[in-house]
Design a protein around this motif. Structure first.
Motif, PDB file in Angstrom:
ATOM      1  N   PRO A   1     -37.709  23.767 143.409  1.00 36.79           N
ATOM      2  CA  PRO A   1     -37.242  22.593 142.663  1.00 36.79           C
ATOM      3  C   PRO A   1     -38.085  21.375 142.999  1.00 36.79           C
ATOM      4  CG  PRO A   1     -35.731  23.123 144.459  1.00 36.79           C
ATOM      5  CD  PRO A   1     -36.714  24.255 144.375  1.00 36.79           C
ATOM      6  N   ARG A   2     -38.285  20.515 142.003  1.00 34.63           N
ATOM      7  CA  ARG A   2     -39.177  19.378 142.186  1.00 34.63           C
ATOM      8  C   ARG A   2     -38.484  18.166 142.782  1.00 34.63           C
ATOM      9  NH1 ARG A   2     -42.050  19.996 136.338  1.00 34.63           N
ATOM     10  NH2 ARG A   2     -39.887  19.769 135.717  1.00 34.63           N
ATOM     11  N   ARG A   3     -37.174  18.181 142.856  1.00 40.25           N
ATOM     12  CA  ARG A   3     -36.445  17.017 143.348  1.00 40.25           C
ATOM     13  C   ARG A   3     -35.508  17.429 144.467  1.00 40.25           C
ATOM     14  NH1 ARG A   3     -36.323  16.692 137.830  1.00 40.25           N
ATOM     15  NH2 ARG A   3     -34.241  17.611 137.776  1.00 40.25           N
ATOM     16  N   GLY A   4     -35.181  16.452 145.312  1.00 37.48           N
ATOM     17  CA  GLY A   4     -34.207  16.685 146.369  1.00 37.48           C
ATOM     18  C   GLY A   4     -34.826  17.313 147.611  1.00 37.48           C
ATOM     19  N   ARG A   5     -34.016  17.467 148.634  1.00 33.86           N
ATOM     20  CA  ARG A   5     -34.517  18.022 149.881  1.00 33.86           C
ATOM     21  C   ARG A   5     -34.710  19.536 149.755  1.00 33.86           C
ATOM     22  NH1 ARG A   5     -29.122  17.645 153.742  1.00 33.86           N
ATOM     23  NH2 ARG A   5     -27.822  19.104 152.522  1.00 33.86           N
ATOM     24  N   LYS A   6     -35.582  20.052 150.570  1.00 33.66           N
ATOM     25  CA  LYS A   6     -35.897  21.483 150.525  1.00 33.66           C
ATOM     26  C   LYS A   6     -34.670  22.285 150.952  1.00 33.66           C
ATOM     27  CE  LYS A   6     -39.253  24.855 152.217  1.00 33.66           C
ATOM     28  NZ  LYS A   6     -39.673  25.254 150.861  1.00 33.66           N
ATOM     29  N   PRO A   7     -34.203  23.207 150.101  1.00 30.96           N
ATOM     30  CA  PRO A   7     -33.006  23.989 150.427  1.00 30.96           C
ATOM     31  C   PRO A   7     -33.311  25.084 151.441  1.00 30.96           C
ATOM     32  CG  PRO A   7     -33.900  24.718 148.354  1.00 30.96           C
ATOM     33  CD  PRO A   7     -34.721  23.532 148.765  1.00 30.96           C
ATOM     34  N   SER A   8     -32.274  25.697 151.953  1.00 31.25           N
ATOM     35  CA  SER A   8     -32.432  26.746 152.962  1.00 31.25           C
ATOM     36  C   SER A   8     -32.604  28.130 152.327  1.00 31.25           C
ATOM     37  CB  SER A   8     -31.214  26.764 153.890  1.00 31.25           C
ATOM     38  OG  SER A   8     -30.029  26.969 153.142  1.00 31.25           O
ATOM     39  N   PHE A   9     -32.723  28.194 151.006  1.00 27.67           N
ATOM     40  CA  PHE A   9     -32.920  29.461 150.316  1.00 27.67           C
ATOM     41  C   PHE A   9     -34.045  29.290 149.297  1.00 27.67           C
ATOM     42  CE2 PHE A   9     -29.535  27.024 148.386  1.00 27.67           C
ATOM     43  CZ  PHE A   9     -29.911  26.952 147.065  1.00 27.67           C
ATOM     44  N   SER A  10     -34.450  30.368 148.685  1.00 32.87           N
ATOM     45  CA  SER A  10     -35.561  30.337 147.746  1.00 32.87           C
ATOM     46  C   SER A  10     -35.215  31.162 146.518  1.00 32.87           C
ATOM     47  CB  SER A  10     -36.823  30.913 148.402  1.00 32.87           C
ATOM     48  OG  SER A  10     -36.614  32.286 148.717  1.00 32.87           O
ATOM     49  N   ARG A  11     -36.061  31.082 145.491  1.00 31.90           N
ATOM     50  CA  ARG A  11     -35.836  31.883 144.295  1.00 31.90           C
ATOM     51  C   ARG A  11     -35.896  33.366 144.635  1.00 31.90           C
ATOM     52  NH1 ARG A  11     -39.268  30.932 138.796  1.00 31.90           N
ATOM     53  NH2 ARG A  11     -40.839  32.259 139.774  1.00 31.90           N
ATOM     54  N   GLU A  12     -36.780  33.734 145.565  1.00 31.28           N
ATOM     55  CA  GLU A  12     -36.878  35.130 145.971  1.00 31.28           C
ATOM     56  C   GLU A  12     -35.578  35.606 146.616  1.00 31.28           C
ATOM     57  OE1 GLU A  12     -39.690  38.118 148.664  1.00 31.28           O
ATOM     58  OE2 GLU A  12     -40.051  35.952 148.677  1.00 31.28           O
ATOM     59  N   LYS A  13     -35.003  34.783 147.487  1.00 30.65           N
ATOM     60  CA  LYS A  13     -33.752  35.165 148.147  1.00 30.65           C
ATOM     61  C   LYS A  13     -32.616  35.275 147.142  1.00 30.65           C
ATOM     62  CE  LYS A  13     -35.192  35.512 152.378  1.00 30.65           C
ATOM     63  NZ  LYS A  13     -35.231  36.848 153.034  1.00 30.65           N
ATOM     64  N   ILE A  14     -32.589  34.375 146.180  1.00 32.18           N
ATOM     65  CA  ILE A  14     -31.572  34.427 145.129  1.00 32.18           C
ATOM     66  C   ILE A  14     -31.717  35.721 144.333  1.00 32.18           C
ATOM     67  CG2 ILE A  14     -30.826  33.371 142.956  1.00 32.18           C
ATOM     68  CD1 ILE A  14     -31.667  30.654 144.215  1.00 32.18           C
ATOM     69  N   THR A  15     -32.953  36.054 143.989  1.00 32.83           N
ATOM     70  CA  THR A  15     -33.204  37.274 143.224  1.00 32.83           C
ATOM     71  C   THR A  15     -32.821  38.509 144.023  1.00 32.83           C
ATOM     72  OG1 THR A  15     -35.045  36.148 142.118  1.00 32.83           O
ATOM     73  CG2 THR A  15     -34.938  38.539 141.913  1.00 32.83           C
ATOM     74  N   GLU A  16     -33.179  38.541 145.296  1.00 32.34           N
ATOM     75  CA  GLU A  16     -32.821  39.676 146.157  1.00 32.34           C
ATOM     76  C   GLU A  16     -31.306  39.842 146.238  1.00 32.34           C
ATOM     77  OE1 GLU A  16     -34.675  38.783 149.848  1.00 32.34           O
ATOM     78  OE2 GLU A  16     -36.661  39.473 149.228  1.00 32.34           O
ATOM     79  N   ALA A  17     -30.587  38.737 146.330  1.00 31.90           N
ATOM     80  CA  ALA A  17     -29.129  38.796 146.390  1.00 31.90           C
ATOM     81  C   ALA A  17     -28.557  39.347 145.091  1.00 31.90           C
ATOM     82  CB  ALA A  17     -28.555  37.407 146.681  1.00 31.90           C
ATOM     83  N   ALA A  18     -29.117  38.917 143.957  1.00 31.37           N
ATOM     84  CA  ALA A  18     -28.646  39.400 142.665  1.00 31.37           C
ATOM     85  C   ALA A  18     -28.925  40.892 142.507  1.00 31.37           C
ATOM     86  CB  ALA A  18     -29.327  38.611 141.536  1.00 31.37           C
ATOM     87  N   VAL A  19     -30.099  41.345 142.933  1.00 29.42           N
ATOM     88  CA  VAL A  19     -30.436  42.762 142.870  1.00 29.42           C
ATOM     89  C   VAL A  19     -29.479  43.580 143.735  1.00 29.42           C
ATOM     90  CG1 VAL A  19     -32.176  44.481 143.532  1.00 29.42           C
ATOM     91  CG2 VAL A  19     -32.857  42.431 142.258  1.00 29.42           C
ATOM     92  N   ALA A  20     -29.186  43.093 144.925  1.00 27.23           N
ATOM     93  CA  ALA A  20     -28.266  43.811 145.814  1.00 27.23           C
ATOM     94  C   ALA A  20     -26.879  43.938 145.190  1.00 27.23           C
ATOM     95  CB  ALA A  20     -28.179  43.094 147.163  1.00 27.23           C
ATOM     96  N   LEU A  21     -26.419  42.887 144.538  1.00 27.70           N
ATOM     97  CA  LEU A  21     -25.122  42.942 143.857  1.00 27.70           C
ATOM     98  C   LEU A  21     -25.140  43.960 142.724  1.00 27.70           C
ATOM     99  CD1 LEU A  21     -23.962  39.212 143.568  1.00 27.70           C
ATOM    100  CD2 LEU A  21     -22.677  41.091 144.598  1.00 27.70           C
ATOM    101  N   ALA A  22     -26.197  43.925 141.923  1.00 27.58           N
ATOM    102  CA  ALA A  22     -26.289  44.846 140.795  1.00 27.58           C
ATOM    103  C   ALA A  22     -26.394  46.291 141.278  1.00 27.58           C
ATOM    104  CB  ALA A  22     -27.505  44.494 139.928  1.00 27.58           C
ATOM    105  N   ASP A  23     -27.138  46.515 142.346  1.00 26.10           N
ATOM    106  CA  ASP A  23     -27.279  47.871 142.884  1.00 26.10           C
ATOM    107  C   ASP A  23     -25.945  48.436 143.333  1.00 26.10           C
ATOM    108  OD1 ASP A  23     -29.997  47.820 142.460  1.00 26.10           O
ATOM    109  OD2 ASP A  23     -30.543  47.515 144.563  1.00 26.10           O
ATOM    110  N   SER A  24     -25.124  47.597 143.954  1.00 26.58           N
ATOM    111  CA  SER A  24     -23.873  48.089 144.535  1.00 26.58           C
ATOM    112  C   SER A  24     -22.691  48.043 143.580  1.00 26.58           C
ATOM    113  CB  SER A  24     -23.527  47.282 145.794  1.00 26.58           C
ATOM    114  OG  SER A  24     -23.367  45.905 145.479  1.00 26.58           O
ATOM    115  N   GLU A  25     -22.712  47.087 142.627  1.00 27.73           N
ATOM    116  CA  GLU A  25     -21.525  46.900 141.791  1.00 27.73           C
ATOM    117  C   GLU A  25     -21.806  46.865 140.296  1.00 27.73           C
ATOM    118  OE1 GLU A  25     -18.800  43.824 143.165  1.00 27.73           O
ATOM    119  OE2 GLU A  25     -19.922  43.685 145.055  1.00 27.73           O
TER     120      GLU A  25
END
Length: 257
Positions: free
Chosen positions: A33-57
């Protein structure tokens, strides 16, 4: 909009066009993201979490709220990375596509990364088996591919390899693209059927009832073609053997004409 429902569309920074996800905005701009402070997660981590959810459920379990909870973030903070589920699906498909090999086997490397042999039919069959293995690891993938997807970096790298494998066929570029699309559609449809059949096999009573029904129909004298087909010698019915037979028929029929 009720508070309990998933937000469907939250356009930000030109991520979506009138026709859906804008691939240039999605894949060629920074994922941070171009604004605000750097978050503790990334687009890659978000994607990995979504894949894990889809794989299991399954895909229905993938909501922005569930993904946010998995990465320990607020729902609103995710929209800077993926403004809606459609964009998230694009990221998920390309992420798992990164599991497909795109280079020859290095010395001492994994046998999963198989070198091209120069025999385009054999190489294309190998590619199809790799696609099938990927879809079986991620059973949600065939459904995610039913709508048009953009080509992210991992998908493009694999496509480049496949087009190179198809060059010896003599097919022109457009025909090679069509051949790859046909192959992917075949694998996706077959895996969807394979998964459904595996679920049906968990009900042996139903399978036995269907077999008795077909035997009765074949014996009634009104379906001679079906009777002949059912009387033919049995072929191996393992999922791998069935897939290989169908695949051979498809690929062996490709030519430069």
């Amino acid at each position: 909009m009720s508070r309990g429902k998933e937000r469907e569309t939250v356009p930000q920074d030109g991520e979506r066009s009138a026709a859906g996800v804008d691939p240039q905005q999605l894949w060629l701009r920074s994922s941070e993201p171009r604004r605000g402070r750097k978050p503790s997660f990334s687009r890659e981590k978000i994607t990995e979490a979504a894949v894990a959810l889809a794989d299991s459920e399954g895909l229905d379990a993938v909501t922005m709220r569930r993904v946010a909870a998995k990465v320990g973030a607020g729902v609103m903070s995710l929209y800077s990375y993926a403004p809606d589920k459609e964009t998230l699906l694009e990221l998920m498909v390309d992420h798992v596509s990164g599991e497909l090999p795109i280079m020859d086997t290095p010395a001492g490397g994994s046998p999963y990364l198989e070198a091209a042999t120069g025999d385009w039919r054999a190489d294309l069959k190998n590619i199809a088996h790799l696609q099938r293995a990927l879809m079986l690891r991620h059973p949600w993938l065939p459904a995610a591919l039913t709508t048009r997807r953009t080509l992210g970096p991992n998908s493009l790298a694999f496509l480049e390899r496949v087009l190179a494998v198809l060059r010896p066929t003599g097919l022109d570029g457009a025909a090679r693209m069509e051949a790859f699309a046909q192959l992917t559609a075949f694998v996706s449809g077959h895996v969807s059927h394979e998964i459904a059949q595996a679920a049906a096999a968990s009900s042996p009573d139903r399978s036995a009832a269907e077999a008795r029904y077909l035997a009765t129909i074949a014996a009634d004298g009104h379906h001679p073609e079906l009777a002949e087909a059912l009387a033919a010698p049995a072929r191996p019915l393992t999922p791998e053997a069935t897939f290989t037979r169908f695949l051979n028929r498809l690929i062996d029929g490709l030519d430069a004409g």
